[in-house]
Write an enzyme that holds these catalytic residues in place. Sequence first.
Site, PDB file in Angstrom:
ATOM      1  CG  HIS A 260      -3.689   5.240   6.687  1.00 47.63           C
ATOM      2  ND1 HIS A 260      -3.325   6.064   5.647  1.00 47.63           N
ATOM      3  CD2 HIS A 260      -4.439   4.253   6.121  1.00 47.63           C
ATOM      4  CE1 HIS A 260      -3.827   5.594   4.513  1.00 47.63           C
ATOM      5  NE2 HIS A 260      -4.516   4.485   4.773  1.00 47.63           N
ATOM      6  CD  GLU A 261      -5.762   1.058   7.897  1.00 46.07           C
ATOM      7  OE1 GLU A 261      -6.937   1.031   7.475  1.00 46.07           O
ATOM      8  OE2 GLU A 261      -4.769   0.999   7.129  1.00 46.07           O
ATOM      9  CG  HIS A 264      -9.412   3.952   5.609  1.00 46.65           C
ATOM     10  ND1 HIS A 264      -9.758   4.451   4.376  1.00 46.65           N
ATOM     11  CD2 HIS A 264      -8.097   3.585   5.506  1.00 46.65           C
ATOM     12  CE1 HIS A 264      -8.693   4.400   3.564  1.00 46.65           C
ATOM     13  NE2 HIS A 264      -7.670   3.886   4.229  1.00 46.65           N
ATOM     14  CD  GLU A 291      -5.625   5.349   0.936  1.00 47.06           C
ATOM     15  OE1 GLU A 291      -4.600   5.245   1.629  1.00 47.06           O
ATOM     16  OE2 GLU A 291      -6.574   4.543   1.035  1.00 47.06           O
TER      17      GLU A 291
HETATM   18 ZN    ZN Z   1      -5.740   3.479   3.342  1.00 53.29          ZN
END
Ligand code: ZN
Length: 499
Positions: A260-261, A264, A291
């Site tokens: 997930h990170e 980003h 997101e």
């Molecule tokens: Zn996030």
Amino acid sequence: MKKIYEAIKRERAYKHAMSLLSWDLETAATKDSIEGISETMGVLAELQYLNFINDEFKKELYSLDIDKLNEIEKKIVKVIKEEKFEKLSKIPVEEFSKFEALISKASSAWEIAKKENRYELFKDYLKEIFETTKKFIKYRGYKGHPYSVLLDDFEKGLDVETCDKFFDEIRKELVPFALKVLKKNNSKIEKIKNKLKEIPVEKQKLMSNSLIKLVDFNRDRGYLAESEHPFTTFFNNKDVRFTTHYYKDDILSNIYSVIHELGHAIYEQQVDDEFDKTTILAGGSTMGMHEAQSRFYENLIGKNKAFMKSLSKRIKELYEIDLSEEELYLLVNEVKRQFIRIEADELTYPIHVMIRYEIEKEIFENLDTEVDVDKLPDKWNDLYEKYLGIRPNTYSLGILQDSHWSGAAIGYFPAYAIGSAYASQIYAAMNKNFDVESAIREENIKEINKFLKEKIHRYGFSKEPKELLQLACKEDFNPTYYINYLKNKFLEIYGGLDE
Ligand code: ZN
């Protein structure tokens, strides 16, 4: 523009220093260092505020001949006007600082209230936060639904109309579907879980490294550390840092936090130098678009069937746990009834967000009606019962679970679900350019990064979600992709869904 660029240079320096201090606070600073760091942050925050908000700068900014500026300069001026002057300037300074003080008190009250399951410690702060926010909307002025003002603060261009359409679809299509899935017996998944075991942190770190390499994060331009809650921060596109949290008894938590990170982080690393070096247009676009990237990597890549070969191979090599691709796919896509949004599976996640949207929208429907905070916990619980068939029996599992309201972040939640929907739409567009599943199966994540860079990442903050979706998908936001994606995926996993 010379004076504007000089101020931007200072703004970037203040931001750099403050972000580095925050990073330190979350990852390395000791308990007793907090006071000193907070003091320095306070001084820097004041300098940062005064850097733009002063008469001389304002005069300079508003006397510029816009027609003589190039496109990027026009955008810079627009952003400074909007972010620094228009939002804040209509609210009387005394009321604004009073509100800031209220928020910091409310945040600590919320922490204790959540820990001790005592809503009564927090509800008066909550009421004041809601009422003050209503007053500020009146000062700022609005067209249409007052709540749209707040939505736009977190997701540029988002309004009640768009959200209503989006959540209507979720309510109509996804809720009945999810309730059917939740009725299904998950005994197969329980058996798979029996194969799992505790894995020492040192071994889990090897997994993180392997995933970083797989996703092609540039290690000369950032690194991974540890913190209580995983997050990503950046100072510029050459220094992007992110964190994870290791749990010995939960191998999936670290794997999916890291992926997930990384979503980003890849976004930030791929912003063009043109925006990164000298402008305030560095960094990703809105919170929803950010997101969208993180959930793209986490769900559309990381929980894709095509990714299971890579993952099961690594789990076997590093953890000595033997899970077939099919078993792993079932395990990472388990749909569960649960109260906590941040732990929700991909299918029920937007329903958690919809519940918050319904509550917030109703509160801000009429700015002159006082909110009855005594009734809110029941309203929250009723909606959980209605949509997910469960009723929280504590405040901490219900209305007190998220920190957002204590920080006056109202209108923030919808962007989480909208971001997930952007991700599905982007996936569909990407798939028209090349076979995404094959790329995932062949561990060719570079090709995915490249597409996202060209269509979205490189533009940084210089374009709004609407423009970015047009570039990537050649159409406006369309939630159908998301609904269809979720239904097809979970219909396949959970079979015929007979009662
Ligand atoms: Zn996030």
